[in-house]
Every structure is written in C-alpha cells, then in structure tokens.
Scaffold this motif. Structure first.
Motif, short mmCIF file in Angstrom:
data_model
loop_
_atom_site.label_atom_id
_atom_site.label_comp_id
_atom_site.label_asym_id
_atom_site.label_seq_id
_atom_site.Cartn_x
_atom_site.Cartn_y
_atom_site.Cartn_z
N SER A 116 0.81 -1.22 0.00
CA SER A 116 0.00 0.00 0.00
C SER A 116 0.85 1.27 0.00
N PHE A 117 2.06 1.21 0.55
CA PHE A 117 2.92 2.39 0.62
C PHE A 117 3.09 3.01 -0.77
N GLU A 118 3.53 2.22 -1.74
CA GLU A 118 3.76 2.75 -3.09
C GLU A 118 2.46 3.13 -3.77
N ARG A 119 1.41 2.34 -3.58
CA ARG A 119 0.12 2.68 -4.20
C ARG A 119 -0.40 4.02 -3.70
N ILE A 120 -0.30 4.23 -2.40
CA ILE A 120 -0.78 5.49 -1.83
C ILE A 120 0.16 6.63 -2.20
N ARG A 121 1.44 6.39 -2.19
CA ARG A 121 2.40 7.43 -2.56
C ARG A 121 2.18 7.86 -4.01
N ASN A 122 1.95 6.90 -4.90
CA ASN A 122 1.75 7.22 -6.32
C ASN A 122 0.40 7.87 -6.59
N SER A 123 -0.65 7.39 -5.95
CA SER A 123 -1.99 7.93 -6.22
C SER A 123 -2.28 9.18 -5.40
N GLY A 124 -1.65 9.30 -4.23
CA GLY A 124 -1.89 10.45 -3.36
C GLY A 124 -3.23 10.39 -2.66
N GLU A 125 -3.81 9.20 -2.56
CA GLU A 125 -5.11 9.09 -1.89
C GLU A 125 -5.35 7.69 -1.35
N CYS A 126 -6.33 7.60 -0.45
CA CYS A 126 -6.71 6.32 0.14
C CYS A 126 -8.05 6.51 0.86
N VAL A 127 -8.57 5.44 1.40
CA VAL A 127 -9.75 5.52 2.27
C VAL A 127 -9.38 4.86 3.58
N ILE A 128 -9.63 5.57 4.68
CA ILE A 128 -9.46 5.01 6.01
C ILE A 128 -10.83 4.46 6.42
N ASN A 129 -10.92 3.15 6.55
CA ASN A 129 -12.17 2.47 6.86
C ASN A 129 -12.14 1.99 8.31
N ASN A 183 -16.26 5.31 6.67
CA ASN A 183 -15.29 5.45 5.59
C ASN A 183 -14.86 6.91 5.52
N PHE A 184 -13.55 7.14 5.55
CA PHE A 184 -13.01 8.49 5.49
C PHE A 184 -12.09 8.59 4.27
N GLU A 185 -12.57 9.26 3.25
CA GLU A 185 -11.81 9.41 2.01
C GLU A 185 -10.73 10.47 2.22
N CYS A 186 -9.51 10.14 1.81
CA CYS A 186 -8.37 11.01 2.10
C CYS A 186 -7.53 11.29 0.86
N ARG A 187 -6.99 12.50 0.85
CA ARG A 187 -5.99 12.88 -0.14
C ARG A 187 -4.71 13.27 0.61
N LEU A 188 -3.59 12.96 0.00
CA LEU A 188 -2.31 13.31 0.60
C LEU A 188 -2.22 14.83 0.72
N TYR A 189 -1.97 15.30 1.92
CA TYR A 189 -1.92 16.73 2.22
C TYR A 189 -0.47 17.22 2.34
N ILE A 228 0.64 12.54 5.83
CA ILE A 228 -0.39 13.41 6.40
C ILE A 228 -1.48 13.55 5.35
N PHE A 229 -2.68 13.08 5.71
CA PHE A 229 -3.83 13.08 4.82
C PHE A 229 -4.86 14.10 5.26
N GLU A 230 -5.58 14.65 4.28
CA GLU A 230 -6.75 15.46 4.55
C GLU A 230 -7.98 14.61 4.24
N VAL A 231 -8.91 14.56 5.18
CA VAL A 231 -10.17 13.86 4.94
C VAL A 231 -11.03 14.78 4.08
N VAL A 232 -11.41 14.29 2.89
CA VAL A 232 -12.18 15.10 1.95
C VAL A 232 -13.64 14.67 1.86
N ALA A 233 -13.98 13.51 2.41
CA ALA A 233 -15.36 13.03 2.48
C ALA A 233 -15.43 11.99 3.59
N ALA A 234 -16.56 11.97 4.30
CA ALA A 234 -16.73 11.03 5.41
C ALA A 234 -18.17 10.51 5.42
N ARG A 235 -18.28 9.20 5.64
CA ARG A 235 -19.59 8.56 5.77
C ARG A 235 -19.54 7.63 6.97
#
Length: 181
Positions: free
Chosen positions: A59-72, A120-126, A138-145
């Motif tokens: 996940s490290f490289e996937r998140i680093r490359n995409s700049g986003e993830c979801v914290i569930n 679910n907390f949608e995040c973008r790399l901040y 460090i992520f910014e939560v951009v949507a939360a459900r």
C-alpha cells in the motif's frame, strides 16, 4: 502497588493511538487493503490525519503514487478479517475477494471504500514532508460517511503480539469541560 519495569519496545501496549483501521488504496486499477494501527488526528479543520505506513507494505507505493486512500473503520465483529488482512500480502491476494468484502465507489477519491466497515473516510495526501524519512503520511479527509447506528461501535485496539482489546464503557464528563476565552 509498586510499578514494575516495562520493555520500552512494548509501550504500544499502553499507548496505542486509537482504533485499528483498514486502509484501502488503488493504483493503476489495482486495489489493496492493509490493516493499520499507527495513526493520529493532527488537526480539526482542515481534518488532517497522520498515518505511519511501512515502506515494505504494498500500500505504501500505491498510496504514494496515487496520493489518496480511504481510512475504513471496522468494528469488533470484523476482528478475524482485520487480523487476516494484516497478515497476508496484497501482491498475490485480492483482499476484497478473499475476505468477501464489498468495494464501494468512493465520492471524492478513486480508492474504494469498504461497505462492511462502520465508517469510511476518504483522504488525499496533504503533506509528504515526512514520508521519505519516517514513512509518515499526512492526509486530509475530503469526504466522510458513518453508519448512524450504533452511535459508538465497539472498535478494535491492537496491543501487539496478536492481541486486540475493545472499547470499554463511555464515561461522560461534559460538565467539567469549559471553553477558555
């Protein structure tokens, strides 16, 4: 009772940062899920969360490359799934399929959310200033459900050595909290 010495490498037993979460990610149409226990709230507005993701994790490289993830946020009923996800590699395992989890389309990021989780907390790399040296994103939560019930799900807290604990009773002390002008 007199306190006894404790191994410094095991202070996580006492100071775990919060509930165990499942981080979902997507890079080049490949999804992954990882179990994570090292995260912390950094700011309220914008909503910033810091996560330590080992560079040895897929996940490290996937998140680093995409700049986003979801914290569930899973609940205690998902303990077996959480442990199994944390102990297998996404390199040869489709974790959504293997663990019968439902990938939901997220609102603001390409990474899927996990339907079975309480929140679910949608995040973008901040800020990635500490990624290279400390693997700290460090992520910014951009949507939360969040599911409306239960209001306080029983969450998992990892103490190390394959042991989880769950939340205890709520203790309300609102009258003791006052705003300082």
């Amino acid at each position: 009772m007199k306190k006894q010495q404790w191994p410094v490498e095991d202070v996580r037993h006492w100071l775990e940062p919060g509930p165990v979460v499942l981080i979902s990610s997507r890079w080049q149409d490949q999804d992954n899920i990882m179990t994570l226990g090292w995260h912390t709230i950094l700011e309220f507005s914008p909503s910033l969360i810091g996560c330590m993701i080992s560079a040895g994790n897929l996940s490290f490289e996937r998140i680093r490359n995409s700049g986003e993830c979801v914290i569930n946020l899973p609940d205690a009923a998902m303990a077996d799934t959480v442990a199994k996800i944390g102990n297998c590699s996404g390199t040869n395992t489709n974790k959504f399929e293997t663990f019968s989890l439902t990938a939901e389309t997220s609102e603001r990021v390409s990474a899927p959310s996990i339907a079975e989780c309480h929140a679910n907390f949608e995040c973008r790399l901040y800020d990635d200033a500490m990624v290279e040296r400390y693997n700290f994103f460090i992520f910014e939560v951009v949507a939360a459900r969040v599911k409306p019930k239960p209001e306080w799900p029983q969450t998992l807290h990892y103490t190390g050595d394959g042991v989880f604990r769950t939340d205890g009773a709520l203790i309300e002390r609102r009258a003791l909290f006052t705003k300082v002008s």
